[in-house]
Design a protein around this motif. Structure first.
Motif, mmCIF file in Angstrom:
data_model
loop_
_atom_site.group_PDB
_atom_site.id
_atom_site.type_symbol
_atom_site.label_atom_id
_atom_site.label_comp_id
_atom_site.label_asym_id
_atom_site.label_seq_id
_atom_site.Cartn_x
_atom_site.Cartn_y
_atom_site.Cartn_z
ATOM 1 N N GLU A 107 0.830 -1.205 0.000
ATOM 2 C CA GLU A 107 0.000 0.000 0.000
ATOM 3 C C GLU A 107 0.867 1.258 0.000
ATOM 4 O OE1 GLU A 107 -3.141 0.192 -0.478
ATOM 5 O OE2 GLU A 107 -3.483 -1.962 -0.423
ATOM 6 N N ARG A 108 1.933 1.251 0.796
ATOM 7 C CA ARG A 108 2.800 2.430 0.865
ATOM 8 C C ARG A 108 3.514 2.661 -0.462
ATOM 9 N NH1 ARG A 108 4.586 4.955 5.185
ATOM 10 N NH2 ARG A 108 6.790 4.871 4.599
ATOM 11 N N MET A 109 4.024 1.599 -1.069
ATOM 12 C CA MET A 109 4.736 1.761 -2.333
ATOM 13 C C MET A 109 3.803 2.153 -3.475
ATOM 14 S SD MET A 109 7.630 -1.275 -2.365
ATOM 15 C CE MET A 109 8.381 -0.612 -3.865
ATOM 16 N N THR A 110 2.537 1.737 -3.359
ATOM 17 C CA THR A 110 1.575 2.034 -4.426
ATOM 18 C C THR A 110 0.961 3.416 -4.278
ATOM 19 O OG1 THR A 110 1.042 -0.322 -4.610
ATOM 20 C CG2 THR A 110 -0.521 1.217 -5.592
ATOM 21 N N HIS A 111 0.646 3.821 -3.019
ATOM 22 C CA HIS A 111 -0.169 5.018 -2.826
ATOM 23 C C HIS A 111 0.479 6.133 -2.009
ATOM 24 C CE1 HIS A 111 -3.547 2.820 -4.510
ATOM 25 N NE2 HIS A 111 -3.377 1.857 -3.625
ATOM 26 N N VAL A 112 1.539 5.826 -1.263
ATOM 27 C CA VAL A 112 2.016 6.806 -0.285
ATOM 28 C C VAL A 112 3.409 7.334 -0.609
ATOM 29 C CG1 VAL A 112 2.483 7.255 2.151
ATOM 30 C CG2 VAL A 112 0.585 5.751 1.498
ATOM 31 N N ILE A 113 4.401 6.460 -0.618
ATOM 32 C CA ILE A 113 5.778 6.930 -0.786
ATOM 33 C C ILE A 113 6.163 6.915 -2.268
ATOM 34 C CG2 ILE A 113 6.481 6.148 1.500
ATOM 35 C CD1 ILE A 113 7.750 3.721 0.220
ATOM 36 N N PRO A 114 7.078 7.780 -2.682
ATOM 37 C CA PRO A 114 7.520 7.774 -4.083
ATOM 38 C C PRO A 114 8.441 6.586 -4.336
ATOM 39 C CG PRO A 114 8.741 9.416 -2.835
ATOM 40 C CD PRO A 114 7.706 8.865 -1.895
ATOM 41 N N ALA A 115 7.938 5.592 -5.025
ATOM 42 C CA ALA A 115 8.703 4.359 -5.248
ATOM 43 C C ALA A 115 9.561 4.496 -6.497
ATOM 44 C CB ALA A 115 7.760 3.168 -5.362
ATOM 45 N N HIS A 116 10.550 5.392 -6.441
ATOM 46 C CA HIS A 116 11.433 5.617 -7.565
ATOM 47 C C HIS A 116 12.482 4.501 -7.635
ATOM 48 C CE1 HIS A 116 9.558 9.453 -7.937
ATOM 49 N NE2 HIS A 116 10.063 9.921 -6.803
ATOM 50 N N PRO A 117 13.038 4.261 -8.821
ATOM 51 C CA PRO A 117 14.161 3.314 -8.919
ATOM 52 C C PRO A 117 15.302 3.756 -7.999
ATOM 53 C CG PRO A 117 13.304 3.838 -11.094
ATOM 54 C CD PRO A 117 12.637 4.778 -10.143
ATOM 55 N N ARG A 118 15.907 2.797 -7.297
ATOM 56 C CA ARG A 118 16.963 3.128 -6.337
ATOM 57 C C ARG A 118 18.163 2.199 -6.517
ATOM 58 N NH1 ARG A 118 15.915 5.877 -1.707
ATOM 59 N NH2 ARG A 118 18.192 5.698 -1.556
ATOM 60 N N PRO A 119 18.895 2.333 -7.604
ATOM 61 C CA PRO A 119 20.079 1.484 -7.794
ATOM 62 C C PRO A 119 21.139 1.680 -6.723
ATOM 63 C CG PRO A 119 19.989 3.236 -9.444
ATOM 64 C CD PRO A 119 18.674 3.243 -8.744
ATOM 65 N N ASP A 120 21.090 2.813 -5.991
ATOM 66 C CA ASP A 120 22.093 3.063 -4.957
ATOM 67 C C ASP A 120 21.987 2.102 -3.780
ATOM 68 O OD1 ASP A 120 19.609 4.667 -4.666
ATOM 69 O OD2 ASP A 120 20.491 5.204 -2.726
ATOM 70 N N VAL A 121 20.803 1.467 -3.603
ATOM 71 C CA VAL A 121 20.647 0.543 -2.467
ATOM 72 C C VAL A 121 20.824 -0.916 -2.882
ATOM 73 C CG1 VAL A 121 19.150 2.147 -1.228
ATOM 74 C CG2 VAL A 121 18.128 0.386 -2.675
ATOM 75 N N PHE A 122 21.143 -1.167 -4.159
ATOM 76 C CA PHE A 122 21.356 -2.549 -4.607
ATOM 77 C C PHE A 122 22.373 -3.282 -3.729
ATOM 78 C CE2 PHE A 122 20.121 -1.908 -9.381
ATOM 79 C CZ PHE A 122 18.818 -1.632 -8.979
ATOM 80 N N PRO A 123 23.531 -2.651 -3.428
ATOM 81 C CA PRO A 123 24.539 -3.383 -2.628
ATOM 82 C C PRO A 123 24.047 -3.774 -1.238
ATOM 83 C CG PRO A 123 25.517 -1.465 -3.700
ATOM 84 C CD PRO A 123 24.032 -1.327 -3.856
ATOM 85 N N LEU A 124 23.119 -2.998 -0.672
ATOM 86 C CA LEU A 124 22.654 -3.305 0.683
ATOM 87 C C LEU A 124 21.784 -4.558 0.700
ATOM 88 C CD1 LEU A 124 21.887 0.347 1.826
ATOM 89 C CD2 LEU A 124 23.729 -1.142 2.662
ATOM 90 N N ARG A 125 20.918 -4.700 -0.306
ATOM 91 C CA ARG A 125 20.131 -5.941 -0.386
ATOM 92 C C ARG A 125 21.054 -7.130 -0.634
ATOM 93 N NH1 ARG A 125 16.763 -2.802 -3.673
ATOM 94 N NH2 ARG A 125 14.875 -2.050 -2.620
ATOM 95 N N ARG A 126 22.035 -6.933 -1.518
ATOM 96 C CA ARG A 126 22.991 -8.005 -1.796
ATOM 97 C C ARG A 126 23.748 -8.386 -0.520
ATOM 98 N NH1 ARG A 126 21.877 -10.639 -6.475
ATOM 99 N NH2 ARG A 126 21.156 -9.111 -8.021
ATOM 100 N N MET A 127 24.035 -7.384 0.299
ATOM 101 C CA MET A 127 24.744 -7.636 1.549
ATOM 102 C C MET A 127 23.908 -8.502 2.492
ATOM 103 S SD MET A 127 27.505 -7.293 3.280
ATOM 104 C CE MET A 127 28.353 -6.002 2.359
ATOM 105 N N VAL A 128 22.591 -8.262 2.527
ATOM 106 C CA VAL A 128 21.711 -9.090 3.354
ATOM 107 C C VAL A 128 21.836 -10.549 2.929
ATOM 108 C CG1 VAL A 128 19.304 -9.619 3.915
ATOM 109 C CG2 VAL A 128 20.067 -7.234 3.852
ATOM 110 N N VAL A 129 21.796 -10.798 1.624
ATOM 111 C CA VAL A 129 21.889 -12.170 1.112
ATOM 112 C C VAL A 129 23.256 -12.774 1.440
ATOM 113 C CG1 VAL A 129 21.843 -13.614 -0.958
ATOM 114 C CG2 VAL A 129 20.230 -11.717 -0.725
#
Length: 311
Positions: free
Chosen positions: A263-285
Motif C-alpha cells: 500500500e505504501r509503495m503504491t499510494h504513499v511513498i515515491p517508489a522511484h528506482p533506487r540502484p544506490d541501495v542494490f549493494p545493501l540488499r545483496r549484503m543481506v543475502v
C-alpha cells in the motif's frame, strides 16, 4: 496437418498458494476425539458447505498432518467457526509447538461427544459421511447431526495470508496517513531483524536462493513502467526472508507487514528506482549465506535508513 500442442507451464506451488489467498475465507477449528477419548483439533480454512438435503459439510486435511490418523479413525468431528476475537485460539490450534491444544481452552462435549469450543459463532457436530483421497489432502464429508449458535461477534476472516481484521485496519491507517514512517520502520527492524537471525540458523540454501532471486527481480524491474513488478519483487524479498525464518507466528505478522508495504509503495511513498541501495540488499543475502546474523541485521538496518533518506 497436426497442430502443435500448446506449451502449458507447470503450476508454481508458492504462486498457487498466494493466488488462493485472494479468496477470503472464514477460520474454523476442527475437533474430534482419539480412540482413548482425548480431544484433538486443528485450525482450518478449508471448511465448506456441500448439501442442504441431507445437511453435508466438508473440510480437507493434509496427509502430512500428525492428526490425520485421529480423524480417519473417528466416526465424528465438529466444525467450530471462530469470531474475530478468537484469533489467539486460531494461532494456538495452528501451532505445532503446543502439545495440548485444549489446555486452558473452554470446551464441552457435544451430543455426539465431540469437543465444542466455547464462544464460537457457530458449531456443527457431524458424523462422517464419506472420505476421499485428493492429492496431498484427505477430504472429510460430514453429515450435520447437531448445530448451535454462540457469539454475535464478527467472523474471523483470513485473506492473503493474514487476518482481514488486522490487515484491513493497517491498510486503512496507511491510506489515511495515520501510520507514521518511524513506527513502520521500527516494526520492520524488530520483525525482520528477528527473522534474519532465525534464518541464519534455520534457512536452507534454496530458501536463501529465493531471497536472492527476489533481489534479482527488484534490480531488473527499475523503469517507471515496471513499478508493479518492482513492488511485487520487493514484497517477495521480505516474504522470502519470513519463510526462511521458519516461525509460523512471525510469518503471519510478516505477511501483514507486506500488505502495508504494498500500500505504501503504491499510494504513499515515491517508489522511484533506487540502484544506490542494490549493494545493501545483496549484503543481506551474502550475510545470510555466511550465517552472520548480526551483519545481516546491520545490512537491513542500513537498507531501511538509506531508503528513508531519499523520501
Amino acid at each position: 496437418m497436426t497442430e502443435a500442442t500448446p506449451h502449458i507451464e507447470a503450476i508454481e506451488p508458492k504462486l498457487f498458494r498466494q493466488l488462493l489467498g485472494c479468496f477470503p475465507t472464514g477460520v474454523a477449528i476442527i475437533t474430534t476425539t482419539t480412540a482413548d477419548g482425548r480431544p484433538v483439533g486443528l485450525t482450518c480454512n478449508s471448511f465448506s458447505s456441500v448439501s442442504l438435503e441431507p445437511p453435508l459439510v466438508l473440510f480437507s486435511l493434509r496427509k502430512a498432518s500428525s492428526l490425520l490418523g485421529s480423524f480417519v479413525e473417528a466416526d465424528t468431528f465438529a466444525i467450530n467457526i471462530l469470531s474475530q476475537s478468537q484469533d489467539v485460539l486460531s494461532g494456538r490450534f495452528a501451532s505445532s509447538k503446543v502439545a495440548d491444544k485444549f489446555d486452558g481452552v473452554a470446551w464441552r462435549p457435544g451430543p455426539l461427544g465431540t469437543p465444542l469450543i466455547g464462544d464460537c459463532l457457530a458449531s456443527f457436530e457431524c458424523r462422517v459421511h464419506a472420505r476421499h483421497e485428493a492429492g496431498d489432502h484427505e477430504i472429510f464429508i460430514g453429515e450435520v447431526k447437531h448445530m448451535d449458535t454462540g457469539s454475535s461477534d464478527h467472523a474471523l476472516v483470513f485473506y492473503k495470508g493474514a487476518y482481514m481484521m488486522l490487515a484491513e485496519s493497517l491498510r486503512k491507517l496507511v491510506l489515511e496517513g495515520q501510520l507514521g514512517t518511524t513506527d513502520i520502520d521500527e516494526a520492520y527492524r524488530a520483525l525482520y531483524g528477528t527473522l534474519l537471525r532465525l534464518a541464519c540458523d534455520r534457512a536452507a540454501d534454496a530458501e536463501i536462493d529465493a531471497i536472492e532471486a527476489a533481489v534479482d527481480d527488484i534490480e531488473h524491474h527499475q523503469g517507471t513502467e515496471a513499478l508493479p513488478q518492482r513492488i511485487e519483487a520487493t514484497a517477495r524479498f521480505f516474504s522470502s526472508i519470513a519463510l526462511a525464518g521458519h516461525n509460523e507466528a512471525l510469518r503471519l505478522m510478516a505477511q501483514t507487514m507486506t500488505a502495508v508495504l504494498r500500500e505504501r509503495m503504491t499510494h504513499v511513498i515515491p517508489a522511484h528506482p533506487r540502484p544506490d541501495v542494490f549493494p545493501l540488499r545483496r549484503m543481506v543475502v551474502q550475510c545470510l549465506r555466511a550465517r552472520d546474523a548480526e551483519a545481516a541485521v546491520g545490512a537491513l538496518d542500513g537498507l531501511i535508513t538509506a531508503l528513508r533518506k531519499a523520501e
